[in-house]
Design a protein around this motif. Structure first.
Motif, short mmCIF file in Angstrom:
data_model
loop_
_atom_site.label_atom_id
_atom_site.label_comp_id
_atom_site.label_asym_id
_atom_site.label_seq_id
_atom_site.Cartn_x
_atom_site.Cartn_y
_atom_site.Cartn_z
N THR A 247 11.19 0.18 12.56
CA THR A 247 12.28 1.15 12.57
C THR A 247 13.59 0.51 13.03
O THR A 247 14.67 0.87 12.55
N CYS A 248 13.50 -0.44 13.95
CA CYS A 248 14.71 -1.08 14.47
C CYS A 248 15.39 -1.97 13.43
O CYS A 248 16.56 -2.34 13.60
N GLU A 249 14.67 -2.31 12.36
CA GLU A 249 15.28 -3.13 11.30
C GLU A 249 16.44 -2.40 10.62
O GLU A 249 17.31 -3.03 10.04
N ARG A 250 16.44 -1.08 10.70
CA ARG A 250 17.49 -0.30 10.05
C ARG A 250 18.86 -0.62 10.67
O ARG A 250 19.89 -0.39 10.04
N TYR A 251 18.88 -1.13 11.90
CA TYR A 251 20.13 -1.47 12.56
C TYR A 251 20.50 -2.95 12.38
O TYR A 251 21.48 -3.41 12.96
N GLY A 252 19.73 -3.66 11.58
CA GLY A 252 19.99 -5.07 11.39
C GLY A 252 19.53 -5.87 12.60
O GLY A 252 19.28 -5.32 13.68
N ARG A 253 19.41 -7.16 12.43
CA ARG A 253 18.97 -8.02 13.53
C ARG A 253 20.16 -8.59 14.29
O ARG A 253 21.26 -8.70 13.75
N TYR A 254 19.92 -8.96 15.53
CA TYR A 254 20.95 -9.65 16.30
C TYR A 254 21.32 -10.95 15.58
O TYR A 254 20.46 -11.57 14.95
#
Length: 281
Positions: A247-254
């Motif tokens: 789910t956190c992939e939706r915000y792109g990676r650091y």
């Protein structure tokens, strides 16, 4: 030449120390929370905050979902829409990674024990010229022959700040945690980058981590007397590796190494951070 250079650098440090090292950061309350009652001051060394948390309920929760952070257009009007989106996404990504330490983070359209929503309530833009001079000075000092490495303080002029508010509610809409938060860029710890959005971008991630801590621990991030080492999943995420939950992939990676190098060179975060995936916002 070395004593002269060292003496000159000591003078720069003395001048920086005599000036204000932090941008002022007003704690601004918005209108986006369901309640502002029972919030109490809980300030950190660099941060102003007011918080409220139902520790028992928060610690009993196992799943969480994050609604997109809002950044009203009347706040920091000199920022472009893509810059606003980058700052808001920095909040969401910081929240997602921090919450992953204890919660299972689910998609916004899935049921969850807690629902998180955040909003920018105040921000000031970074002075690009002052940031550029600071970055150039820092790079130049790396070529000065000195006996020991000394960090180069940033010119304490035109530094940005950020004020945020956020809450976590249960499925019935009852508030279980809330936070008002404000922090300004710091001459010694904030990276000077040539972008009006650079300080807000960096501070947004710090807010995400602080509010995530409030929900993961059920207590203020500024009341802990010990040192909390970052979890393995946080370290992996910071390096630009895949997050713990898809789910956190939706915000792109650091940005990882590219972000570190870009920060050292004073490059705008827009150049190194690809931001959210198109389907995320």
């Amino acid at each position: 030449m070395r004593p002269l250079r060292s003496a000159g650098y000591a003078g720069l440090l003395a001048m920086a120390g005599s000036m204000c090292g932090c941008a002022p950061a007003p704690l601004v309350q918005g209108v986006g929370l369901s309640s502002y009652d029972a919030m109490v001051p809980s300030n950190g060394v660099l941060t102003k905050s007011r918080i409220n948390v139902n520790k028992e309920h928060v610690l009993a929760a196992r799943t969480v979902k994050i609604f997109p952070t809002t950044f009203p257009s009347n706040i920091a009007p000199k920022l472009t829409n893509p810059q606003r989106e980058l700052v808001a996404n920095s909040v969401d990504r910081g929240l997602c990674v921090s919450l992953s330490d204890r919660f299972k983070v689910v998609a916004p359209d899935e049921p969850a024990d807690l629902i998180v929503r955040a909003s920018v309530t105040q921000a000031t833009e970074t002075d690009e010229l002052a940031a550029g001079i600071s970055a150039a000075t820092s790079i130049g000092m790396n070529f000065v022959d000195m006996a020991i490495p000394v960090p180069t303080p940033r010119i304490p002029i035109g530094m940005g700040n950020l004020s945020m508010e956020a809450e976590a509610v249960d499925p019935m809409g009852q508030q279980q945690a809330s936070m008002l938060w404000a922090r300004g860029a710091n001459a010694f710890f904030s990276s000077p980058r040539v972008s009006k959005a650079s300080d807000a971008y960096e501070l947004a991630d710090a807010f995400g981590e602080d509010f995530g801590y409030l929900l993961v621990k059920g207590e203020s991030p500024f009341s802990s007397s010990g040192i909390d080492l970052p979890s393995a999943q946080k370290i992996n995420s910071a390096m630009g590796l895949s997050p713990k939950y898809a789910t956190c992939e939706r915000y792109g990676r650091y940005p990882g190494l590219a972000g570190v190098v870009g920060s050292q060179l004073g490059l705008p975060p827009e150049w190194t951070d690809s931001g959210a995936k198109q389907a995320a916002r």
